[in-house]
Design a protein around this motif. Structure first.
Motif, mmCIF file in Angstrom:
data_model
loop_
_atom_site.group_PDB
_atom_site.id
_atom_site.type_symbol
_atom_site.label_atom_id
_atom_site.label_comp_id
_atom_site.label_asym_id
_atom_site.label_seq_id
_atom_site.Cartn_x
_atom_site.Cartn_y
_atom_site.Cartn_z
ATOM 1 N N LEU A 187 -104.728 68.861 -23.935
ATOM 2 C CA LEU A 187 -103.905 69.189 -22.761
ATOM 3 C C LEU A 187 -104.408 70.463 -22.086
ATOM 4 C CD1 LEU A 187 -100.393 68.444 -24.280
ATOM 5 C CD2 LEU A 187 -101.525 67.117 -22.471
ATOM 6 N N ARG A 188 -104.761 71.452 -22.885
ATOM 7 C CA ARG A 188 -105.221 72.740 -22.339
ATOM 8 C C ARG A 188 -106.545 72.625 -21.581
ATOM 9 N NH1 ARG A 188 -102.424 77.181 -23.743
ATOM 10 N NH2 ARG A 188 -100.959 77.013 -25.458
ATOM 11 N N ILE A 189 -107.428 71.733 -22.027
ATOM 12 C CA ILE A 189 -108.724 71.602 -21.356
ATOM 13 C C ILE A 189 -108.752 70.484 -20.309
ATOM 14 C CG2 ILE A 189 -109.951 72.604 -23.318
ATOM 15 C CD1 ILE A 189 -111.009 69.719 -23.907
ATOM 16 N N PRO A 205 -101.990 72.512 -17.263
ATOM 17 C CA PRO A 205 -102.358 73.305 -18.443
ATOM 18 C C PRO A 205 -101.841 74.740 -18.440
ATOM 19 C CG PRO A 205 -104.216 71.985 -17.764
ATOM 20 C CD PRO A 205 -103.153 71.815 -16.700
ATOM 21 N N HIS A 206 -101.842 75.409 -17.307
ATOM 22 C CA HIS A 206 -101.400 76.811 -17.288
ATOM 23 C C HIS A 206 -99.890 76.957 -17.507
ATOM 24 C CE1 HIS A 206 -100.662 75.752 -13.042
ATOM 25 N NE2 HIS A 206 -99.771 76.732 -13.069
ATOM 26 N N GLN A 207 -99.136 75.860 -17.355
ATOM 27 C CA GLN A 207 -97.689 75.910 -17.608
ATOM 28 C C GLN A 207 -97.310 75.373 -18.986
ATOM 29 O OE1 GLN A 207 -95.878 73.805 -14.355
ATOM 30 N NE2 GLN A 207 -96.040 75.543 -12.969
ATOM 31 N N LEU A 208 -98.284 74.927 -19.742
ATOM 32 C CA LEU A 208 -98.015 74.345 -21.058
ATOM 33 C C LEU A 208 -97.181 75.255 -21.965
ATOM 34 C CD1 LEU A 208 -98.512 71.829 -22.785
ATOM 35 C CD2 LEU A 208 -100.621 72.906 -23.576
ATOM 36 N N PRO A 209 -97.456 76.560 -22.028
ATOM 37 C CA PRO A 209 -96.651 77.411 -22.912
ATOM 38 C C PRO A 209 -95.149 77.402 -22.591
ATOM 39 C CG PRO A 209 -98.639 78.564 -22.260
ATOM 40 C CD PRO A 209 -98.568 77.313 -21.422
ATOM 41 N N THR A 210 -94.776 77.111 -21.358
ATOM 42 C CA THR A 210 -93.352 77.136 -20.989
ATOM 43 C C THR A 210 -92.564 75.956 -21.547
ATOM 44 O OG1 THR A 210 -93.697 75.990 -18.880
ATOM 45 C CG2 THR A 210 -93.848 78.405 -18.862
ATOM 46 N N ALA A 268 -94.779 62.607 -22.735
ATOM 47 C CA ALA A 268 -95.906 61.693 -22.892
ATOM 48 C C ALA A 268 -97.201 62.466 -22.718
ATOM 49 C CB ALA A 268 -95.833 60.568 -21.871
ATOM 50 N N ALA A 269 -98.163 62.150 -23.546
ATOM 51 C CA ALA A 269 -99.522 62.654 -23.372
ATOM 52 C C ALA A 269 -100.348 61.452 -22.933
ATOM 53 C CB ALA A 269 -100.065 63.240 -24.664
ATOM 54 N N VAL A 270 -100.868 61.520 -21.728
ATOM 55 C CA VAL A 270 -101.637 60.404 -21.181
ATOM 56 C C VAL A 270 -103.063 60.862 -20.902
ATOM 57 C CG1 VAL A 270 -99.563 59.352 -20.192
ATOM 58 C CG2 VAL A 270 -100.974 60.842 -18.780
ATOM 59 N N GLU A 271 -103.951 59.893 -20.844
ATOM 60 C CA GLU A 271 -105.349 60.203 -20.563
ATOM 61 C C GLU A 271 -105.927 59.108 -19.687
ATOM 62 O OE1 GLU A 271 -107.350 60.362 -24.333
ATOM 63 O OE2 GLU A 271 -106.637 58.397 -24.916
ATOM 64 N N PHE A 272 -107.036 59.409 -19.065
ATOM 65 C CA PHE A 272 -107.720 58.441 -18.226
ATOM 66 C C PHE A 272 -109.120 58.226 -18.770
ATOM 67 C CE2 PHE A 272 -104.654 60.448 -15.343
ATOM 68 C CZ PHE A 272 -103.992 59.326 -14.887
ATOM 69 N N PHE A 314 -103.006 64.682 -20.147
ATOM 70 C CA PHE A 314 -102.036 65.194 -19.179
ATOM 71 C C PHE A 314 -100.645 65.066 -19.777
ATOM 72 C CE2 PHE A 314 -105.755 63.566 -17.128
ATOM 73 C CZ PHE A 314 -106.069 64.540 -16.202
ATOM 74 N N LEU A 315 -99.847 66.112 -19.658
ATOM 75 C CA LEU A 315 -98.494 66.111 -20.212
ATOM 76 C C LEU A 315 -97.487 65.774 -19.119
ATOM 77 C CD1 LEU A 315 -96.589 66.636 -22.603
ATOM 78 C CD2 LEU A 315 -96.492 69.034 -21.862
ATOM 79 N N LEU A 316 -96.686 64.747 -19.391
ATOM 80 C CA LEU A 316 -95.578 64.370 -18.530
ATOM 81 C C LEU A 316 -94.298 64.557 -19.325
ATOM 82 C CD1 LEU A 316 -97.031 61.011 -17.147
ATOM 83 C CD2 LEU A 316 -97.164 63.274 -16.111
#
Length: 109
Positions: free
Chosen positions: A42-44, A8-13, A63-67, A48-50
């Protein structure tokens, strides 16, 4: 072509590149979710972003994945998949391997 998990902390990049790729997936079923909802999840840490990176091209897939955690097992869900590299079998194999390495022997899409 390496697969990368983007915390999440790298999402803006990478968001300016990943969001349009995910939006193409959203466009196939627009009542499912919005890109703003995906970004929030993704932020919270609910999703999860792959991303996939091609040599000399940069990010070509996302891909945006979730569990989903049940009492006795964890299900991995590939919620959104987009980009030209997503159709390549070895990319899907990498996604499945990543999800399994995070405790999900059961996968749904």
């Amino acid at each position: 072509m390496p697969l990368h998990y983007i915390p999440p902390h790298q999402l803006p990049t990478v968001w300016s590149v990943a969001a349009p790729l995910l939006q193409k997936s959203i466009d196939t079923e627009p009542d499912f979710i919005t890109i703003e909802q995906v970004e929030y999840a993704l932020r919270i840490g609910k999703m999860f972003l792959l991303v996939w990176e091609e040599p000399n091209e940069g990010i070509t897939g996302a891909a945006a994945v979730e569990f989903i955690d049940y009492p006795r097992y964890r299900v991995g869900h590939g919620a959104l998949l987009g980009g030209k590299s997503i159709v390549k079998p070895h990319v899907l194999e990498e996604v499945v391997a990543w999800m399994k390495s995070h405790g999900s022997p059961v996968l749904v899409s």
